[in-house]
Design an enzyme around this catalytic site. Structure first.
Site, mmCIF file in Angstrom:
data_model
loop_
_atom_site.group_PDB
_atom_site.id
_atom_site.type_symbol
_atom_site.label_atom_id
_atom_site.label_comp_id
_atom_site.label_asym_id
_atom_site.label_seq_id
_atom_site.Cartn_x
_atom_site.Cartn_y
_atom_site.Cartn_z
ATOM 1 N N TYR A 112 39.464 21.366 53.677
ATOM 2 C CA TYR A 112 38.972 22.701 54.022
ATOM 3 C C TYR A 112 37.885 22.601 55.094
ATOM 4 C CZ TYR A 112 36.519 27.163 53.147
ATOM 5 O OH TYR A 112 35.910 28.385 53.266
ATOM 6 N N SER B 272 32.269 27.573 57.638
ATOM 7 C CA SER B 272 31.674 27.347 56.320
ATOM 8 C C SER B 272 30.723 26.164 56.333
ATOM 9 C CB SER B 272 32.804 27.061 55.319
ATOM 10 O OG SER B 272 32.281 26.525 54.128
ATOM 11 N N LYS C 188 38.133 23.988 58.940
ATOM 12 C CA LYS C 188 37.155 24.933 59.488
ATOM 13 C C LYS C 188 36.533 24.359 60.767
ATOM 14 C CE LYS C 188 37.056 28.458 56.560
ATOM 15 N NZ LYS C 188 37.431 29.812 57.021
#
Lengths: 326, 326
Positions: free
Chosen positions: A154, A126, A158
């Protein structure tokens, strides 16, 4: 060829599954089975009706042993706890994003040892790996070799998974490719409460006759990708040769850089002033801060070399969405 | 103040422990206890005699529950499986480097929840996060914002742990600082078979009257740090304010860039031609390829801002080693 998609009932997972079944092949090989695993059961009627589709629902970590009983020639790993969840529940992010990916990779390493074949592995990373803060501001233009300094759990998770994919690939356990997805707009469906949600909502809601709030200053610049462009990028990266992919570092998929004002102007051109007038600018400092921390300009040489263009304009993105909604 | 050093019986762990006990303080606080945990028992007589020292031996993952029964105000996490081990045994690297660090960080998160205090956490990362291959060559000069593309499982695991340290710090669970150590030369002791081993051996062995092999072309450039400079860097990073440290990204400690030929010339200046003549150049392609893949030139602005100079010359490094050996 037997394919597994994690997050296979999600928006992108469903689109990817449909596209794969339409094509009927991946890397020139016919698709025999397409297993869709997701926390939620697959509900798409077209997918449910296809005899190649296998469905599996539940927590990925708990489903893994059963899922990996058979061999997978290709895995698209899209499943993930989302940004807001990971920020609110630190342990959940570690478990759903880091631990689940580690366990999946370990299962594929065992498969490779058993079969002698390194499965194709696409990892959906992402743009959230990028971010800046006071100490380390984000550069104005993000390039393929810009150092990510993630500002969320997050993004960290990732970025960690990208490293694991690179190392499992270097060791020959998988043929892994990680690509960083941009904010997808226009997403269909209902508002999902994500900080980026308004980037779909300010188009989707007015077109459906519903008022919408724009929580940032219209001069805010963002980097977007339409659903079609995103899926095309995922498939191109999956089918690229190792030399075309270029190394083992995650690749930035193409981005359309626009301001929110330009998005609203495109909406007005597409649907008229009355529709565009359903959007009210009502700044929300928290959302503005999050969205303002995301990169908005990219020079993505690797994506260009793969022949992956960004969406041509936000007008084209709206046209795509309206055709889909019809 | 209660301090824990993992890898506390290793070369750097022992040096760090001695320095801390000599100083008697860390961050201006008196040191009450210094717990040294290591796979191997602490054997240094000076450390064994100090009443502040607690010893603990065994596998870190197995020792963790017992070690974390008490609270630690500061942790220096130096323990690691080394590069060669991780390449030969993939699962060992994941366990000893990634899983052990994760578990240690989780234990400190629990401690922070219990005490309300975020413990100081120094993570010993490594220059091994950098590397290049055909697809993605290493830039000629490595800067603080150069994107690491690790070419070994060890480098990948170190880089992943850097990300975890950054995120646990952002969340306020620890006050974490990761610094990348350079190749330490001259290490005392016996040859350890590491690819970098000759960078100490070509000085240490001849000075002890023993012949030594130099397995790379003398024109090979390397980036080194003496033991004293390395320990000074670790302590400065640990004691820096957050603003001084600058962000949460790992910092490159200072490096002395020299060629192997310059190292040998310095040896001759220090100990004479007869000693230097004990080194025979006998290229080993495998070692030359590994060492040639390491960065040799750095511009480390963050280290400079912390007032951390590299060693002035390899002559000074040899002088330091000879004084230690005396």
């Amino acid at each position: 060829m037997n394919i597994l998609i994690t997050g296979g009932a999600g928006f992108l997972g469903t689109l990817l599954a449909r596209r794969l079944l339409q094509r009927g092949t991946l890397c020139g090989q016919p698709i025999d089975t397409l297993t869709l695993t997701d926390l939620h059961p697959v509900a798409d009627p077209g997918l449910l009706a296809d005899p190649r589709v296998r469905r599996d629902a539940g927590d990925l970590l708990q489903r893994l042993d059963s899922l990996m009983a058979g061999d997978h020639d290709a895995v698209f790993h899209l499943a993930s706890a989302v940004s807001g969840e990971c920020e609110a529940d630190f342990a959940l992010g570690l478990r759903s994003n880091l631990e689940a990916t580690r366990r999946l990779l370990e299962a594929l390493r065992a498969q490779q040892a058993r079969t002698g074949q390194a499965p194709l592995f696409f990892f959906a990373s992402s743009v959230a790996v990028y971010g800046g803060d006071e100490a380390v501001p984000l550069p104005p233009v993000v390039r393929d070799d810009t150092l990510p300094t993630p500002q969320s759990s997050y993004g960290i998770q990732k970025f960690i998974c990208e490293q694991l994919v690179a190392d499992y690939t270097r060791k020959g356990y998988i043929d892994g490719r990680a690509a960083r997805l941009m904010t997808v707009s226009v997403r269909p469906g209902r508002p999902n409460g994500a900080a980026s949600g308004f980037l779909s909502g300010i188009v989707r809601e007015p077109l459906a006759g519903i008022d919408a709030i724009c929580p940032v200053d219209p001069s805010t610049a963002v980097a977007l990708s339409s659903p079609d462009t995103t899926i095309a990028g995922i498939l191109r990266v999956a089918e690229a040769s190792r030399a075309e992919f270029g190394g083992r570092t995650a690749l930035n998929l193409p981005a359309l850089s626009v301001t929110v004002a330009e998005m609203l102007q495109a909406l007005e051109r597409s649907a008229g002033q009355a529709v565009a007038a359903r959007v009210t600018v009502q700044p929300d400092a928290a959302i503005a801060r999050i969205v303002g921390g995301w990169p908005s300009r990219f020079e993505s040489e690797r994506a260009r070399r793969l022949g992956l263009p960004a969406d041509a304009s936000f007008d084209a993105v709206i046209t795509q969405f309206r055709a889909l909604a019809r």
